[in-house]
Scaffold this active site. Structure first.
Site, PDB file in Angstrom:
ATOM      1  N   GLU A  39      51.689  36.001  44.419  1.00 31.22           N
ATOM      2  CA  GLU A  39      51.511  34.598  44.079  1.00 31.22           C
ATOM      3  C   GLU A  39      52.680  33.768  44.596  1.00 31.22           C
ATOM      4  OE1 GLU A  39      50.928  34.178  39.880  1.00 31.22           O
ATOM      5  OE2 GLU A  39      49.270  35.614  39.810  1.00 31.22           O
ATOM      6  N   LYS A  84      48.641  41.666  47.076  1.00 30.25           N
ATOM      7  CA  LYS A  84      48.520  40.226  46.811  1.00 30.25           C
ATOM      8  C   LYS A  84      49.723  39.754  46.009  1.00 30.25           C
ATOM      9  CE  LYS A  84      45.449  38.391  43.858  1.00 30.25           C
ATOM     10  NZ  LYS A  84      46.289  37.506  42.982  1.00 30.25           N
ATOM     11  N   GLU A 104      42.985  29.447  43.620  1.00 26.29           N
ATOM     12  CA  GLU A 104      42.464  29.470  42.256  1.00 26.29           C
ATOM     13  C   GLU A 104      42.608  28.107  41.592  1.00 26.29           C
ATOM     14  OE1 GLU A 104      42.873  31.940  38.026  1.00 26.29           O
ATOM     15  OE2 GLU A 104      43.988  32.606  39.801  1.00 26.29           O
ATOM     16  N   ASP A 113      46.154  41.915  38.292  1.00 26.51           N
ATOM     17  CA  ASP A 113      46.980  42.069  37.090  1.00 26.51           C
ATOM     18  C   ASP A 113      46.301  41.423  35.888  1.00 26.51           C
ATOM     19  OD1 ASP A 113      47.376  39.424  37.802  1.00 26.51           O
ATOM     20  OD2 ASP A 113      49.543  39.568  38.014  1.00 26.51           O
ATOM     21  N   SER A 114      45.119  40.849  36.124  1.00 25.47           N
ATOM     22  CA  SER A 114      44.250  40.411  35.027  1.00 25.47           C
ATOM     23  C   SER A 114      43.918  41.565  34.091  1.00 25.47           C
ATOM     24  CB  SER A 114      42.954  39.811  35.580  1.00 25.47           C
ATOM     25  OG  SER A 114      42.354  40.688  36.531  1.00 25.47           O
ATOM     26  N   ASP A 153      47.236  43.636  43.191  1.00 23.08           N
ATOM     27  CA  ASP A 153      48.212  42.616  42.824  1.00 23.08           C
ATOM     28  C   ASP A 153      49.602  43.225  42.692  1.00 23.08           C
ATOM     29  OD1 ASP A 153      46.891  40.198  42.723  1.00 23.08           O
ATOM     30  OD2 ASP A 153      46.367  40.360  40.599  1.00 23.08           O
TER      31      ASP A 153
END
Length: 273
Positions: free
Chosen positions: A123, A121, A190, A53-54, A92
């Site tokens: 978080e 993925k 990270e 999602d960067s 993501d």
């Protein structure tokens, strides 16, 4: 056949990544957002493509990843899927796309069925155990993400190193073990201290991919724009411009893969204390 050569022409799978960890072979991962880059990265030997999602920041010009939607992620994942040949494709789950059980399952299914992702993925630590367990039970591979979590940037008060101090470190280690127990197949760390990342990599059986987490992780990931020197403004400390030494994009990606494999990258200057 040596561990380094056994998977060169075979499609990458969760099983392959686990075998690489056991063999001590580093895993090279980069972000991809379109078919052309996906093919180039795949051909250069990148083993995992992450549709991060960067893309909100490096493709859309947003200030954070928060504005990225499921439709954006499905679109870009599908584009990358068209370009990949052997690399494992992870996508993501964007901000607030996995807040409830039904929502989590439906959105992960979209990324797999419409986007053709091979893993999703998400978080978070213990708060995501139910989500990880739900997806794993339904046959959806999961990559968990600990440490600095960009979707939590407003709550964290910025992009800061996580896991500093004994209490925070122990909590993250416990989270990593719990996520593995819940069914996570892969773990991204990270911006955590290298000593903590090394301890987590030893403590869990699943591969641990680091970004700003030191050389003792089982693999490394960078935002491809950072690795190619394309990021405007301040470049993250953990990034390295491989374009400067590779000459062109293909050479830069090859240099990144080689540096990860040899353990040359990340060096101490790319690592959090």
């Amino acid at each position: 056949m040596s561990p380094q050569l056994s998977h060169v022409e075979s499609p990458m799978t969760v099983t392959t990544l686990h075998a690489m960890k056991q063999a001590g072979e580093k895993i090279a991962c980069l972000t991809a957002y379109d078919a052309s880059f996906a093919r180039l990265l795949d051909d250069a030997g990148v083993e995992v493509l992450l549709v991060g999602d960067s893309l909100g920041m490096v493709v859309q010009g947003q200030q954070t990843t928060v504005p990225v939607t499921m439709d954006h992620m499905v679109y870009h994942t599908r584009a990358v899927a068209r370009g990949r040949r052997r690399a494992l494709l992870i996508a993501d789950m964007p901000f607030m796309s996995y807040a409830r059980a039904e929502q989590t399952l439906a959105n992960a299914a979209r990324l797999m069925a419409e986007g053709l992702a091979q893993m999703v993925k998400l978080e978070g630590g213990r708060t995501q155990l139910d989500s990880v367990r739900l997806l794993a039970e339904r046959g959806i591979p999961v990559c968990a993400h600990l440490g600095l979590q960009p979707q939590y940037v407003h709550k964290l008060g910025g992009y800061k190193v996580q896991g500093k101090g004994e209490t925070a470190a122990l909590a993250m280690l416990d989270d990593a073990k719990a996520l593995q127990e819940a069914g996570a197949d892969l773990l991204v760390l990270e911006c955590v201290p290298s000593s903590l990342a090394a301890g987590i990599a030893v403590a869990v059986d699943v591969p641990v991919i680091g970004i700003g987490a030191g050389k003792d992780c089982d693999g490394q990931v960078l935002v491809s724009y950072d690795a190619l020197g394309l990021t405007p403004g301040r470049v993250p400390r953990f990034a390295r411009n491989f374009m400067a030494e590779g000459g062109d994009i293909r050479g830069a990606v090859g240099a990144y893969v080689a540096a990860v494999k040899s353990g040359e990258f990340p060096a101490s200057e790319h690592t959090m204390a």
